[in-house]
Motif scaffolding. Structure first.
Motif, PDB file in Angstrom:
ATOM      1  N   TYR A 217      31.336 -15.787  13.704  1.00  0.00           N
ATOM      2  CA  TYR A 217      32.538 -16.312  13.093  1.00  0.00           C
ATOM      3  C   TYR A 217      33.322 -15.268  12.203  1.00  0.00           C
ATOM      4  O   TYR A 217      34.440 -15.155  12.550  1.00  0.00           O
ATOM      5  N   ALA A 218      32.417 -14.398  11.558  1.00  0.00           N
ATOM      6  CA  ALA A 218      33.055 -13.339  10.793  1.00  0.00           C
ATOM      7  C   ALA A 218      33.681 -12.475  11.480  1.00  0.00           C
ATOM      8  O   ALA A 218      34.620 -11.967  11.297  1.00  0.00           O
ATOM      9  N   LEU A 219      32.977 -12.205  12.571  1.00  0.00           N
ATOM     10  CA  LEU A 219      33.454 -10.958  13.624  1.00  0.00           C
ATOM     11  C   LEU A 219      34.805 -11.420  14.342  1.00  0.00           C
ATOM     12  O   LEU A 219      35.775 -10.692  14.496  1.00  0.00           O
ATOM     13  N   ILE A 220      34.650 -12.423  14.652  1.00  0.00           N
ATOM     14  CA  ILE A 220      36.046 -13.347  15.647  1.00  0.00           C
ATOM     15  C   ILE A 220      37.310 -13.486  14.604  1.00  0.00           C
ATOM     16  O   ILE A 220      38.274 -12.948  14.876  1.00  0.00           O
ATOM     17  N   GLU A 221      36.834 -13.951  13.345  1.00  0.00           N
ATOM     18  CA  GLU A 221      38.026 -14.073  12.628  1.00  0.00           C
ATOM     19  C   GLU A 221      38.166 -13.105  11.350  1.00  0.00           C
ATOM     20  O   GLU A 221      39.069 -13.231  10.492  1.00  0.00           O
ATOM     21  N   ALA A 222      37.479 -12.136  11.464  1.00  0.00           N
ATOM     22  CA  ALA A 222      37.586 -10.874  10.688  1.00  0.00           C
ATOM     23  C   ALA A 222      37.436 -11.316   8.926  1.00  0.00           C
ATOM     24  O   ALA A 222      38.247 -11.186   8.093  1.00  0.00           O
ATOM     25  N   ASP A 223      36.254 -12.195   8.725  1.00  0.00           N
ATOM     26  CA  ASP A 223      36.091 -13.037   7.423  1.00  0.00           C
ATOM     27  C   ASP A 223      34.770 -12.328   6.921  1.00  0.00           C
ATOM     28  O   ASP A 223      33.831 -12.841   7.172  1.00  0.00           O
TER      29      ASP A 223
END
Length: 482
Positions: A217-223
């Protein structure tokens, strides 16, 4: 003791049901990527939704596959296999009728749970059911027919997307399950591990899956806050596995430096593979103007080469050791990805696509069979199933991280797959990243993988009768039978 003979009617039924079950998961892995542009258009989904359509399945599969194997050993391999097939089919039905991207992604995550139950079971049923004299041939037939399924997948997926529609890519699993389950219940004997004991490592499985999900999720959403949380859960997973008496992933297996090294090479290789296969079929459709069927078929030579030459590659590695194949193979595949830089608008298949696919395929032929064999040979034979499961999970985790990370690394916007020029530019950069990861895997293999020939007579080799094998790292020196 298993005593079913392959030539018997029961033996043929067992082989059929295991092939049908594994084919369900295999077909999904080969055809869903082909359907992604059509899914995006039909559901008005952005690029991150397409990434999750691929990755939601891999997150739950990679996170739970070791637990799925343990459940089969404890409660019965046939029972868990059948539950996995039914679960997978129901989740596939939900995928096929999904009204929006959110429901599709949730259904794909449920598919991964079913895959984690049925994937370890298909091969375990063969191992547990057949007479030892027929087991190797049964595994070979299972692998061969699985390879045929992989070859048919691109044709079938492309035909379904261009014909009745992308939903049938998922709905196709329902009739397969309706055939598979009755055969399994009627003809496959139940089996399990009488020595299985202790509690299930549910906490470890949950921490592992959540860590993968949050990092993805962090990689896809840059979070980056989510990335830190995912990393923290990864550390907690290692801590739990180290302290539990019956961990899902015993950390002492990594005492074998060879096993650790080959799994690191696996991460590099399958990250590049995952990124390539996710992006290449979109590039061919969005930028080069291919139909879904043509895009799927374009990559078929890679599968054909694997079918024709993998056995010879494995035999060669058995003679010369794994170090050279695991060093050369990634470099050849990297060269194939660099040739993909020529695939742009109006790309000609014969002059632009085919050379890249062939070179890439020859690289995979060189490395995949030795990679698998080295993983199994680097630990005690009693832990071969665990070693295979860990390596399988590592490969799938690497692929899902690559699918999540490459659009971020290349600046691929949410609507890039609707803009041929923007997607083409990002695809070129992504192929450079994938080639670089393969080169890193090659360097890692050359630096860390051992190659002791089968007839080794050095002191570090141990002999049992006429069989000579290298000692297992992390184990006391003793004679052992392989």
């Amino acid at each position: 003791m298993p005593d079913v003979r392959l030539a018997s009617p029961q033996g043929r039924w067992i082989l059929l049901t295991t092939i049908l079950g594994s084919s369900m998961a295999l077909l999904d892995s080969t055809v869903v990527n082909i359907a992604l542009p059509a899914i995006g258009r039909d559901l008005d989904a952005n690029l991150s939704a397409l990434q999750w359509t691929s990755n939601a399945y891999l997150v739950t599969l990679a996170g739970l596959i070791l637990l799925g194997g343990s459940l089969g050993d404890r409660y019965g391999r046939r029972k868990i296999f059948v539950i996995g097939v039914v679960w997978f089919a129901l989740a596939s039905l939900l995928c096929g009728i999904a009204p929006n991207a959110e429901v599709l992604i949730a259904a794909r995550a449920l598919q991964g749970v079913g895959g984690a139950l049925l994937t370890p079971g298909s091969l375990a049923l063969i191992q547990a059911s057949f007479h030892p004299d027929d087991r190797a041939r049964a595994v070979g037939l299972w692998s061969g027919f699985g390879g045929i399924g992989a070859a048919v997948g691109p044709f079938l997926g492309g035909w379904l997307v261009d014909g009745p529609g992308w939903r049938w890519v998922f709905l196709l699993n329902v009739p397969l399950a309706l055939v598979c389950v009755p055969i399994a219940l009627r003809h496959v004997p139940e089996s399990g591990d009488d020595t299985a004991h202790g509690r299930f490592d549910v906490l470890g499985a949950a921490l592992g899956a959540l860590s993968l999900a949050l990092v993805t999720y962090a990689l896809i959403e840059a979070d980056w806050i989510t990335a830190v949380l995912g990393a923290a859960l990864g550390v907690a997973f290692v801590y739990v596995e180290k302290r539990r008496p019956d961990p899902m992933m015993p950390l002492d297996i990594f005492a074998s430096r060879q096993f650790t090294a080959v799994n690191l090479v696996t991460l590099c290789v399958y990250a590049a593979l995952g990124g390539f296969f996710f992006l290449a079929v979109i590039q061919l459709q969005v930028v080069s103007g291919y139909s879904a069927l043509a895009a799927g078929t374009a990559l078929l030579p890679t599968t054909v080469l694997m079918l024709l030459l993998s056995a010879r590659s494995g035999a060669l590695a058995g003679r010369i050791g794994p170090r050279i194949p695991l060093t050369v193979g990634p470099l050849v595949s990297a060269a194939g990805l660099l040739l993909m830089l020529r695939v742009g608008p109006d790309a000609d298949y014969v002059t632009d696509v085919l050379p890249a696919v062939l070179v890439f395929g020859f690289g995979l032929v060189t490395l995949v069979a030795p990679l698998t064999a080295t993983v199994l040979a680097s630990v005690n034979v009693a832990r071969a199933g665990l070693a295979s499961g860990i390596n399988n999970a590592a490969a799938r985790a690497a692929g899902l991280v690559a699918v999540a990370a490459l659009p971020l690394l290349t600046g691929m916007g949410e609507e890039a797959y609707r803009n041929p020029d923007a997607f083409d530019s990002a695809f070129q950069e992504a192929m450079l990243w994938c080639a670089g990861v393969l080169v890193a895997g090659s360097v890692l293999a050359f630096a860390t993988v051992r190659s002791l020939p089968p007839d080794c007579r050095k002191p570090e080799c141990l002999t049992y009768g006429a069989i000579t094998t290298p000692p297992l790292e992390g184990e006391p020196a003793k004679k052992r039978l392989t």
